[in-house]
Motif scaffolding. Structure first.
Motif, PDB file in Angstrom:
ATOM      1  N   ILE A 188       0.354  -0.940  -0.019  1.00  0.00           N
ATOM      2  CA  ILE A 188       0.471  -0.461  -0.043  1.00  0.00           C
ATOM      3  C   ILE A 188       1.107   1.102   0.144  1.00  0.00           C
ATOM      4  CG2 ILE A 188      -1.972   1.439   1.428  1.00  0.00           C
ATOM      5  CD1 ILE A 188      -2.922  -1.551   2.205  1.00  0.00           C
ATOM      6  N   LYS A 189       0.695   2.220  -1.246  1.00  0.00           N
ATOM      7  CA  LYS A 189       1.551   3.726  -1.022  1.00  0.00           C
ATOM      8  C   LYS A 189       0.847   4.428  -0.662  1.00  0.00           C
ATOM      9  CE  LYS A 189       5.507   1.672  -2.449  1.00  0.00           C
ATOM     10  NZ  LYS A 189       4.837   0.103  -2.604  1.00  0.00           N
ATOM     11  N   PRO A 190       1.243   5.410  -0.377  1.00  0.00           N
ATOM     12  CA  PRO A 190      -0.148   6.705   0.386  1.00  0.00           C
ATOM     13  C   PRO A 190      -0.482   7.145  -0.929  1.00  0.00           C
ATOM     14  CG  PRO A 190       2.472   6.698   1.070  1.00  0.00           C
ATOM     15  CD  PRO A 190       2.589   5.853   0.377  1.00  0.00           C
ATOM     16  N   ARG A 191      -1.451   7.769  -0.650  1.00  0.00           N
ATOM     17  CA  ARG A 191      -2.740   7.887  -1.845  1.00  0.00           C
ATOM     18  C   ARG A 191      -3.345   7.082  -3.098  1.00  0.00           C
ATOM     19  NH1 ARG A 191      -0.056  11.300   1.321  1.00  0.00           N
ATOM     20  NH2 ARG A 191       1.877  11.906   0.095  1.00  0.00           N
ATOM     21  N   ARG A 192      -2.900   6.256  -3.070  1.00  0.00           N
ATOM     22  CA  ARG A 192      -3.124   5.621  -4.063  1.00  0.00           C
ATOM     23  C   ARG A 192      -3.685   4.434  -3.845  1.00  0.00           C
ATOM     24  NH1 ARG A 192       0.770   6.488  -8.877  1.00  0.00           N
ATOM     25  NH2 ARG A 192       2.059   8.629  -7.523  1.00  0.00           N
ATOM     26  N   PRO A 193      -4.796   4.312  -4.346  1.00  0.00           N
ATOM     27  CA  PRO A 193      -6.227   3.499  -4.400  1.00  0.00           C
ATOM     28  C   PRO A 193      -6.248   1.717  -4.118  1.00  0.00           C
ATOM     29  CG  PRO A 193      -6.102   4.241  -6.748  1.00  0.00           C
ATOM     30  CD  PRO A 193      -4.987   4.503  -5.846  1.00  0.00           C
ATOM     31  N   VAL A 194      -6.812   0.858  -3.259  1.00  0.00           N
ATOM     32  CA  VAL A 194      -6.172  -0.271  -3.198  1.00  0.00           C
ATOM     33  C   VAL A 194      -7.504  -1.049  -2.906  1.00  0.00           C
ATOM     34  CG1 VAL A 194      -5.091  -1.731  -0.995  1.00  0.00           C
ATOM     35  CG2 VAL A 194      -4.364   0.178  -1.100  1.00  0.00           C
ATOM     36  N   VAL A 195      -7.709  -2.047  -3.458  1.00  0.00           N
ATOM     37  CA  VAL A 195      -8.301  -3.159  -3.582  1.00  0.00           C
ATOM     38  C   VAL A 195      -8.010  -4.321  -3.124  1.00  0.00           C
ATOM     39  CG1 VAL A 195     -10.185  -4.449  -5.342  1.00  0.00           C
ATOM     40  CG2 VAL A 195      -8.982  -2.259  -5.940  1.00  0.00           C
ATOM     41  N   SER A 196      -8.947  -4.658  -2.697  1.00  0.00           N
ATOM     42  CA  SER A 196      -9.060  -6.254  -1.611  1.00  0.00           C
ATOM     43  C   SER A 196      -9.922  -7.173  -1.747  1.00  0.00           C
ATOM     44  CB  SER A 196      -8.798  -5.962  -0.062  1.00  0.00           C
ATOM     45  OG  SER A 196      -8.445  -6.508   1.043  1.00  0.00           O
ATOM     46  N   ALA A 197      -9.535  -8.559  -1.651  1.00  0.00           N
ATOM     47  CA  ALA A 197     -10.224  -9.257  -1.780  1.00  0.00           C
ATOM     48  C   ALA A 197     -11.171  -9.590  -0.813  1.00  0.00           C
ATOM     49  CB  ALA A 197      -9.332 -10.937  -2.004  1.00  0.00           C
ATOM     50  N   ARG A 198     -11.853 -10.165  -0.294  1.00  0.00           N
ATOM     51  CA  ARG A 198     -12.361 -10.829   0.788  1.00  0.00           C
ATOM     52  C   ARG A 198     -11.929 -11.399   1.442  1.00  0.00           C
ATOM     53  NH1 ARG A 198     -16.613 -12.763  -1.519  1.00  0.00           N
ATOM     54  NH2 ARG A 198     -18.226 -11.266  -0.974  1.00  0.00           N
ATOM     55  N   GLN A 199     -12.007 -10.678   2.717  1.00  0.00           N
ATOM     56  CA  GLN A 199     -10.467 -10.855   3.793  1.00  0.00           C
ATOM     57  C   GLN A 199     -11.371 -12.019   5.484  1.00  0.00           C
ATOM     58  OE1 GLN A 199      -7.222 -12.028   2.872  1.00  0.00           O
ATOM     59  NE2 GLN A 199      -7.089 -10.039   0.918  1.00  0.00           N
ATOM     60  N   ALA A 200     -10.804 -12.608   5.470  1.00  0.00           N
ATOM     61  CA  ALA A 200     -10.592 -12.657   7.199  1.00  0.00           C
ATOM     62  C   ALA A 200     -10.551 -12.049   8.340  1.00  0.00           C
ATOM     63  CB  ALA A 200     -10.061 -13.945   7.915  1.00  0.00           C
ATOM     64  N   GLU A 201     -11.576 -11.976   8.866  1.00  0.00           N
ATOM     65  CA  GLU A 201     -11.728 -10.345   9.605  1.00  0.00           C
ATOM     66  C   GLU A 201     -10.129 -10.009  10.206  1.00  0.00           C
ATOM     67  OE1 GLU A 201     -13.935  -8.906  14.086  1.00  0.00           O
ATOM     68  OE2 GLU A 201     -14.469 -11.052  13.327  1.00  0.00           O
ATOM     69  N   GLU A 202      -9.750 -10.837  10.557  1.00  0.00           N
ATOM     70  CA  GLU A 202      -7.600 -10.830  11.257  1.00  0.00           C
ATOM     71  C   GLU A 202      -6.823 -10.005  10.254  1.00  0.00           C
ATOM     72  OE1 GLU A 202      -4.311 -12.853  13.934  1.00  0.00           O
ATOM     73  OE2 GLU A 202      -5.987 -13.600  12.978  1.00  0.00           O
ATOM     74  N   ALA A 203      -7.297 -10.251   8.843  1.00  0.00           N
ATOM     75  CA  ALA A 203      -6.292 -10.032   8.281  1.00  0.00           C
ATOM     76  C   ALA A 203      -7.027  -8.114   7.883  1.00  0.00           C
ATOM     77  CB  ALA A 203      -5.860 -10.581   6.265  1.00  0.00           C
ATOM     78  N   GLU A 204      -8.155  -8.597   7.690  1.00  0.00           N
ATOM     79  CA  GLU A 204      -8.880  -6.982   7.227  1.00  0.00           C
ATOM     80  C   GLU A 204      -8.401  -6.390   8.061  1.00  0.00           C
ATOM     81  OE1 GLU A 204     -13.663  -5.410   6.090  1.00  0.00           O
ATOM     82  OE2 GLU A 204     -12.804  -7.405   5.870  1.00  0.00           O
ATOM     83  N   LEU A 218      -9.755   2.587   0.040  1.00  0.00           N
ATOM     84  CA  LEU A 218      -9.624   0.952   0.254  1.00  0.00           C
ATOM     85  C   LEU A 218     -11.059   1.162  -0.394  1.00  0.00           C
ATOM     86  CD1 LEU A 218      -8.683  -1.389   0.548  1.00  0.00           C
ATOM     87  CD2 LEU A 218      -9.027  -1.073   3.261  1.00  0.00           C
ATOM     88  N   THR A 219     -11.003  -0.074  -0.743  1.00  0.00           N
ATOM     89  CA  THR A 219     -12.486  -0.623  -1.369  1.00  0.00           C
ATOM     90  C   THR A 219     -11.962  -2.403  -0.955  1.00  0.00           C
ATOM     91  OG1 THR A 219     -12.579   0.932  -3.236  1.00  0.00           O
ATOM     92  CG2 THR A 219     -13.867  -1.493  -3.367  1.00  0.00           C
ATOM     93  N   VAL A 220     -12.833  -3.259   0.054  1.00  0.00           N
ATOM     94  CA  VAL A 220     -12.800  -4.778   0.122  1.00  0.00           C
ATOM     95  C   VAL A 220     -14.479  -4.842  -0.491  1.00  0.00           C
ATOM     96  CG1 VAL A 220     -13.493  -5.544   2.134  1.00  0.00           C
ATOM     97  CG2 VAL A 220     -11.648  -3.622   1.785  1.00  0.00           C
ATOM     98  N   MET A 221     -13.984  -6.286  -0.948  1.00  0.00           N
ATOM     99  CA  MET A 221     -14.986  -7.104  -1.529  1.00  0.00           C
ATOM    100  C   MET A 221     -15.772  -7.896  -0.233  1.00  0.00           C
ATOM    101  SD  MET A 221     -14.620 -10.774  -3.331  1.00  0.00           S
ATOM    102  CE  MET A 221     -14.167 -10.154  -4.769  1.00  0.00           C
ATOM    103  N   GLY A 222     -17.688  -8.131  -0.629  1.00  0.00           N
ATOM    104  CA  GLY A 222     -17.717  -7.968   0.530  1.00  0.00           C
ATOM    105  C   GLY A 222     -18.435  -6.988   1.843  1.00  0.00           C
ATOM    106  N   ARG A 223     -17.780  -6.331   1.063  1.00  0.00           N
ATOM    107  CA  ARG A 223     -17.931  -4.417   2.697  1.00  0.00           C
ATOM    108  C   ARG A 223     -18.319  -3.449   1.161  1.00  0.00           C
ATOM    109  NH1 ARG A 223     -13.443  -1.858   5.404  1.00  0.00           N
ATOM    110  NH2 ARG A 223     -12.778  -1.159   4.031  1.00  0.00           N
ATOM    111  N   ASP A 224     -17.667  -3.276   0.123  1.00  0.00           N
ATOM    112  CA  ASP A 224     -17.639  -2.001  -0.635  1.00  0.00           C
ATOM    113  C   ASP A 224     -17.886  -2.914  -1.842  1.00  0.00           C
ATOM    114  OD1 ASP A 224     -16.828  -0.352   1.183  1.00  0.00           O
ATOM    115  OD2 ASP A 224     -14.633  -1.291   0.594  1.00  0.00           O
ATOM    116  N   PHE A 225     -17.927  -3.508  -2.476  1.00  0.00           N
ATOM    117  CA  PHE A 225     -17.946  -4.331  -3.322  1.00  0.00           C
ATOM    118  C   PHE A 225     -18.500  -5.592  -3.400  1.00  0.00           C
ATOM    119  CE2 PHE A 225     -13.751  -5.099  -4.263  1.00  0.00           C
ATOM    120  CZ  PHE A 225     -13.362  -6.182  -4.946  1.00  0.00           C
ATOM    121  N   ASP A 226     -18.736  -6.507  -4.343  1.00  0.00           N
ATOM    122  CA  ASP A 226     -19.148  -8.006  -4.373  1.00  0.00           C
ATOM    123  C   ASP A 226     -18.863  -8.095  -6.142  1.00  0.00           C
ATOM    124  OD1 ASP A 226     -19.437 -10.018  -3.128  1.00  0.00           O
ATOM    125  OD2 ASP A 226     -20.975  -9.997  -1.752  1.00  0.00           O
ATOM    126  N   ALA A 227     -18.393  -9.730  -5.523  1.00  0.00           N
ATOM    127  CA  ALA A 227     -18.866 -10.582  -6.693  1.00  0.00           C
ATOM    128  C   ALA A 227     -19.094 -11.800  -6.315  1.00  0.00           C
ATOM    129  CB  ALA A 227     -17.322 -10.465  -7.386  1.00  0.00           C
TER     130      ALA A 227
END
Length: 437
Positions: A188-204, A218-227
């Motif tokens: 993860i870099k400063p002010r650069r967008p991040v997209v994350s897969a669905r993660q276990a709670e601890e990792a998220e 940050l955009t997280v699958m299962g929270r901000d988008f889904d597939a």
């Protein structure tokens, strides 16, 4: 893994001798060499940087397919290779040519001036140098190991992507999911967008924290988008749109999540040339060898076909991968009621019992093998691990012997060769028909 291209063998052998440790995570050597080369990482087209434990390669395959479907020229750096080293470096859509690879390796070797550096670091530098010299529209870079100190982490991405995080490489990344997620979140870099897969709670939670610290959207699958899979089609729900797409080209229900992650990343990139039609063509047309790959050519496939069996190949090697491929194999078995058999070999440092456990409900029979490599488990060790997971297992003298024993099962089984990318590479290397291109 075997390298069948010979012109650069001497250079690769010299590079392997520059540092005695195969893995020694640090960015200092990499930054020094990049500086000596004029910082090629700063002369790249927009970069999508992909980390994670499982699904990195598949996600990269979908990203590449979508961009190329839009007519873009795409550089790709992945690892490890399966058969030939050149698989790691794809220049503007084509695997790097033999002579070109030899030339760039020699120039990077000269810039390094004999100083200690790992094989992965200097070959990553060679890829970045090659990318900087050939025009392209997009650059896809897969993390080798971890993230924070991985050699690829000298790039400044347009988008960072974190595929599912799970326990793996404990000796380098830590024993807990949080520790491993911390390493992966290092891209993860400063002010650069991040997209994350669905993660276990601890990792998220870790990824959330690191994105907040970097002020990175940050955009997280299962929270901000889904597939998800709906009636055999991929549906991707973004905050502002719903995409109804063809089924992913790569088999297995887990590929709906991998493809959905790639779709979200490509939309985050925001290149107007990659429209929904190109996204659909890319999802439906992606290829990625040794990821639940149906083998239809080559000597092993011919033997399986003669026996009336289907033969599959997968390089997954940890419990998360085991769960994904077991679901895919279970789907096949559920259609016709046929049994399943595994031809399996793993590295000695992997959680082999955890890998095999998801196959126990399928009643899979395991025919274990070993393969080239100093860290490979013996066939007997792998068989013992499978038995601990509740499976019947038998140690065999090699892949051909194991396949013959598997094909003797009645009724004819679905056969999966699995457990390691090294084993997958040996299988694909058996015939030029199966070499990745």
């Amino acid at each position: 893994m075997t390298d069948h291209l010979r012109v650069h063998d001497a250079a690769l052998a010299r590079l392997q001798a520059l540092h005695p440790k195969l893995i020694d995570l640090s960015l200092d050597r990499m930054r020094r060499l990049c500086a000596a080369l004029g910082d090629p990482q700063d002369r790249l087209p927009p970069v999508i940087h992909v980390a994670g434990t499982n699904g990195k390669g598949s996600t990269v395959a979908y990203l590449r397919a979508m961009a190329e479907a839009a007519g873009l020229k795409v550089h790709v750096f992945t690892s490890p290779h399966l058969v030939r080293f050149s698989e790691r470096i794809r220049l503007a859509g084509t695997l790097i040519a033999d002579d070109h690879l030899a030339d760039v390796l020699e120039r990077v070797e000269a810039a390094n001036a004999g100083l200690p550096i790992t094989f992965f670091e200097i070959t990553t530098a060679a890829a970045l140098q090659a990318f900087s010299e050939v025009p392209a529209d997009l650059c896809l870079v897969e993390v080798g190991l971890g993230g924070v100190l991985d050699a690829t982490n000298v790039v400044t991405p347009a988008v960072s992507v974190i595929a599912p995080v799970d326990i793996d490489h404990r000796e380098f990344l830590g024993d807990t999911l949080a520790a491993i997620a911390q390493e992966k979140a290092g891209i993860i870099k400063p002010r650069r967008p991040v997209v994350s897969a669905r993660q276990a709670e601890e990792a998220e939670a870790v990824i959330d924290r690191e994105a907040d610290l970097a002020e990175a959207p940050l955009t997280v699958m299962g929270r901000d988008f889904d597939a998800w899979n709906e009636r055999g089609r991929l549906l991707v729900q973004m905050p502002d749109q719903l995409l109804d797409l063809p089924a992913p080209a790569l088999p297995g229900d887990h590929q709906f999540a991998n493809a959905g992650l790639a779709v979200a990343a490509i939309l985050t990139l925001g290149d107007p040339r990659i429209d929904e039609a190109a996204i659909a063509r890319g999802v439906a047309g992606a290829t990625w060898p040794a990821r639940f790959q149906r083998l239809t050519v080559g000597p092993l496939a011919e033997r399986a076909r003669a026996a009336g069996a289907d033969l599959w190949l997968d390089g997954g090697h940890n419990p998360h991968a085991g769960r994904a491929v077991a679901r895919a194999l279970g789907d096949l078995a559920a259609r016709d009621g046929r049994p399943v058999a595994l031809v399996s070999g793993l590295l000695a440092n992997k959680d082999a019992t955890g890998f095999f456990a998801p196959f126990a409900p399928l009643g899979a029979k395991v025919f274990s093998v070993t393969f080239e490599g100093h860290a490979a488990a013996s066939a007997a060790q792998t068989a013992a691990a499978a038995e601990l997971a509740g499976l019947r297992a038998r140690a065999c003298d090699g892949v051909e012997d194991a396949l013959e024993k598997a094909l003797a099962i009645t009724p004819t089984p679905h056969v999966l060769i699995c457990g390691s990318l090294y084993l997958a590479g040996e299988v694909l290397a058996m015939s030029p028909e199966t070499w990745p291109a």
